[in-house]
Design a protein around this motif. Structure first.
Motif, PDB file in Angstrom:
ATOM      1  N   LYS A 299      34.329   9.853  54.231  1.00  0.00           N
ATOM      2  CA  LYS A 299      34.376   8.660  53.771  1.00  0.00           C
ATOM      3  C   LYS A 299      33.065   8.262  53.301  1.00  0.00           C
ATOM      4  N   LYS A 300      32.017   8.636  54.217  1.00  0.00           N
ATOM      5  CA  LYS A 300      30.656   7.995  54.193  1.00  0.00           C
ATOM      6  C   LYS A 300      30.224   8.812  52.947  1.00  0.00           C
ATOM      7  N   ASN A 301      30.472   9.995  53.004  1.00  0.00           N
ATOM      8  CA  ASN A 301      29.668  10.896  52.200  1.00  0.00           C
ATOM      9  C   ASN A 301      30.730  11.675  51.268  1.00  0.00           C
ATOM     10  N   PRO A 302      31.423  11.112  50.484  1.00  0.00           N
ATOM     11  CA  PRO A 302      32.572  11.949  49.644  1.00  0.00           C
ATOM     12  C   PRO A 302      32.002  12.905  48.758  1.00  0.00           C
ATOM     13  N   ILE A 303      32.801  14.080  48.672  1.00  0.00           N
ATOM     14  CA  ILE A 303      32.422  14.827  47.109  1.00  0.00           C
ATOM     15  C   ILE A 303      33.423  14.545  46.178  1.00  0.00           C
ATOM     16  N   PHE A 304      32.893  14.136  45.159  1.00  0.00           N
ATOM     17  CA  PHE A 304      33.646  13.998  43.787  1.00  0.00           C
ATOM     18  C   PHE A 304      33.829  15.292  43.086  1.00  0.00           C
ATOM     19  N   GLU A 305      34.821  15.623  42.446  1.00  0.00           N
ATOM     20  CA  GLU A 305      35.053  16.677  41.441  1.00  0.00           C
ATOM     21  C   GLU A 305      35.912  16.223  40.321  1.00  0.00           C
ATOM     22  N   VAL A 306      35.157  16.764  39.218  1.00  0.00           N
ATOM     23  CA  VAL A 306      35.775  16.249  37.831  1.00  0.00           C
ATOM     24  C   VAL A 306      36.971  17.474  37.597  1.00  0.00           C
ATOM     25  N   LEU A 307      38.315  17.259  37.705  1.00  0.00           N
ATOM     26  CA  LEU A 307      38.945  18.196  37.724  1.00  0.00           C
ATOM     27  C   LEU A 307      39.391  18.324  36.241  1.00  0.00           C
ATOM     28  N   ALA A 308      39.540  17.283  35.561  1.00  0.00           N
ATOM     29  CA  ALA A 308      39.604  17.169  34.051  1.00  0.00           C
ATOM     30  C   ALA A 308      38.889  15.768  33.648  1.00  0.00           C
ATOM     31  N   ASN A 309      38.567  16.067  32.223  1.00  0.00           N
ATOM     32  CA  ASN A 309      38.020  14.742  31.525  1.00  0.00           C
ATOM     33  C   ASN A 309      38.232  14.838  30.213  1.00  0.00           C
ATOM     34  N   SER A 310      39.065  13.847  29.801  1.00  0.00           N
ATOM     35  CA  SER A 310      39.445  13.959  28.167  1.00  0.00           C
ATOM     36  C   SER A 310      38.810  12.638  27.735  1.00  0.00           C
ATOM     37  N   LEU A 311      38.175  12.756  26.292  1.00  0.00           N
ATOM     38  CA  LEU A 311      37.869  11.358  25.828  1.00  0.00           C
ATOM     39  C   LEU A 311      37.980  11.533  24.456  1.00  0.00           C
ATOM     40  N   ASN A 312      38.379  10.584  23.678  1.00  0.00           N
ATOM     41  CA  ASN A 312      38.485  10.452  22.164  1.00  0.00           C
ATOM     42  C   ASN A 312      37.898   9.383  21.521  1.00  0.00           C
ATOM     43  N   SER A 313      37.004   9.432  20.676  1.00  0.00           N
ATOM     44  CA  SER A 313      36.300   8.683  20.105  1.00  0.00           C
ATOM     45  C   SER A 313      36.799   8.045  18.767  1.00  0.00           C
ATOM     46  N   GLN A 314      36.916   6.830  18.578  1.00  0.00           N
ATOM     47  CA  GLN A 314      37.493   6.118  17.492  1.00  0.00           C
ATOM     48  C   GLN A 314      36.311   5.814  16.347  1.00  0.00           C
ATOM     49  N   ILE A 315      35.168   6.276  16.737  1.00  0.00           N
ATOM     50  CA  ILE A 315      34.093   5.987  15.853  1.00  0.00           C
ATOM     51  C   ILE A 315      34.243   6.094  14.356  1.00  0.00           C
ATOM     52  N   LYS A 316      35.020   7.189  13.987  1.00  0.00           N
ATOM     53  CA  LYS A 316      35.081   7.668  12.830  1.00  0.00           C
ATOM     54  C   LYS A 316      36.080   6.667  11.845  1.00  0.00           C
ATOM     55  N   ILE A 317      37.025   6.273  12.684  1.00  0.00           N
ATOM     56  CA  ILE A 317      38.103   5.219  12.158  1.00  0.00           C
ATOM     57  C   ILE A 317      37.567   3.863  11.992  1.00  0.00           C
ATOM     58  N   HIS A 318      36.514   3.247  12.936  1.00  0.00           N
ATOM     59  CA  HIS A 318      36.049   2.172  12.858  1.00  0.00           C
ATOM     60  C   HIS A 318      34.681   2.086  11.831  1.00  0.00           C
ATOM     61  N   ALA A 319      33.982   3.148  11.762  1.00  0.00           N
ATOM     62  CA  ALA A 319      32.717   3.284  10.969  1.00  0.00           C
ATOM     63  C   ALA A 319      32.889   2.695   9.530  1.00  0.00           C
ATOM     64  N   PRO A 320      33.887   2.709   8.719  1.00  0.00           N
ATOM     65  CA  PRO A 320      33.957   2.047   7.351  1.00  0.00           C
ATOM     66  C   PRO A 320      33.907   0.673   7.511  1.00  0.00           C
TER      67      PRO A 320
END
Ligand code: KG4
Ligand code: ZN
Length: 355
Positions: A24-45
């Motif tokens: 607990k004092k020195n945990p090891i994190f591992e990213v098993l999965a990471n998904s991101l969807n940006s809406q920039i194109k939709i808001h840009a106009p």
């Protein structure tokens, strides 16, 4: 343990799964999965984020992202608990209609999988984002306190003092527009696309290389006030008057304005941060949030601290909104509660949530 984290506070929909092992004092994190969807194109106009449009997009994208995320850990059927121990979800600050989509989604999964949900402060996420990675494994390095965090995003400009882990005190903040918001609004005046920060930064870097003295100067708002607050709304108005005075904007003038505007914002941020570092005898300096990816800000911060403090920025793709940072905070909140989290269905969105 495995944490599924959800971020929907603004215009990015994010879902990740982090696995946490070790002590607990020195945990090891591992990213098993990471998904991101940006809406920039939709808001840009529209030149900015429309909350109801953001809500609609999050609702549409959350199930798609979840499927993608689960697939990465070889799970397909959301009716079966994919051995997730905890769900962490952003509960504020942010756009309330957008926040609710993530919260409602988290609650549904919690029921389906019989897993507790923990609410996470988005700004705390930005602070801890500097310790994350967007893939592979990472650990939290040894940190000397006090920490000062300069949080600069589209919605916030804050100086936050931490004398210990999970302890936060806002010692200064913007009284009006956030730094990122000012970048976006000035970009719009210069007819640059949304989001304006990276666009202004690009033009400013080109102009800076010419080493020419600008033909005009913009104010450095509140730079000599004795507190740690900021104000960027007047600066934005000064740009508006300047543009009106100039009349027709050619590419050269746009670059000059972008450069002088960026100089004004960054000078103010760095000056106030320096004063706060001195006053509170800061040992570790964190700069995070969307604007922390700004090249000039990074360079000027490095110059200012000159190795006297440990200076930390977020890694690749973790400056702007993401769900990895929400998972990291979720883990520490889980530890703080000693694992005793009720299957809370009381979680509410709070657009103005503060430390
Ligand atoms: O943290 P973030 O992704 O979202 C919020 O929580 O607000 O920050 C987005 C903000 C936008 O205002 C964007 O223009 C600004 O960060 N930004 C930048 C840069 N990259 C993003 N501002 C200045 N320079 C950049 N390179
Ligand atoms: Zn953010």
């Amino acid at each position: 343990m495995k944490i599924l984290s959800i971020e929907t506070s603004c215009d990015e929909t994010g879902i990740s799964i982090l696995e946490i092992k070790g002590n607990k004092k020195n945990p090891i994190f591992e990213v098993l999965a990471n998904s991101l969807n940006s809406q920039i194109k939709i808001h840009a106009p529209f030149g900015g984020v429309y909350p109801m449009l953001a809500k609609r997009e999050h609702i549409k994208n959350l199930p798609i992202l979840l499927k993608k995320t689960l697939k990465k850990i070889a799970m397909q059927d959301i009716a079966i608990n994919p051995k997730i121990d905890l769900i962490a979800v952003t509960s504020g600050p942010g756009l309330e209609p957008a926040l609710w989509t993530g919260i409602v989604f988290a609650k549904e999964l919690s029921k389906k999988w019989n897993v507790p949900v923990i609410p996470v402060n988005h700004m705390e996420g930005h602070i801890l984002s500097v310790f994350g990675k967007n893939k592979g494994k990472f650990q939290i390095p040894k940190i000397n306190f006090p920490i000062l965090s300069l949080l600069v995003s589209g919605g916030h400009t804050e100086l936050v003092l931490s004398k210990d882990w999970m302890k936060y005190k806002i010692i200064g903040e913007s009284l009006d527009d956030a730094a990122g918001e000012a970048f976006d609004k000035v970009a719009r005046m210069l007819e640059l696309p949304y989001p304006g920060g990276p666009e202004i930064s690009k033009l400013a870097e080109q102009e800076r290389k010419t080493k020419k003295i600008p033909n005009f100067s913009l104010p450095r708002p509140m730079i000599y006030t004795k507190n740690f607050n900021f104000s960027f709304s007047g600066l934005k108005t000064s740009v508006l008057y300047l543009i009106k005075k100039i009349g027709k904007l050619d590419d050269k003038t746009k670059k000059e304005i972008a450069c002088e505007f960026e100089n004004a914002v960054i000078e103010t941020l760095v000056h106030k941060t320096k004063k706060a570092i001195e006053k509170y005898n800061i040992k570790t300096m964190i700069v995070a949030g969307g604007v922390s990816s700004n090249k000039h800000l990074r360079k000027e911060m490095k110059k200012m601290v000159e190795n006297k403090q440990n200076l930390i920025f977020p890694g690749k793709n973790l400056s702007t909104d993401n769900s990895i940072m929400i998972g990291i905070v979720g883990y520490f909140k889980f530890l703080a509660k000693k694992g005793k989290i009720s299957k809370s269905f009381k979680i509410k969105a709070d657009g103005n949530l503060r430390f």
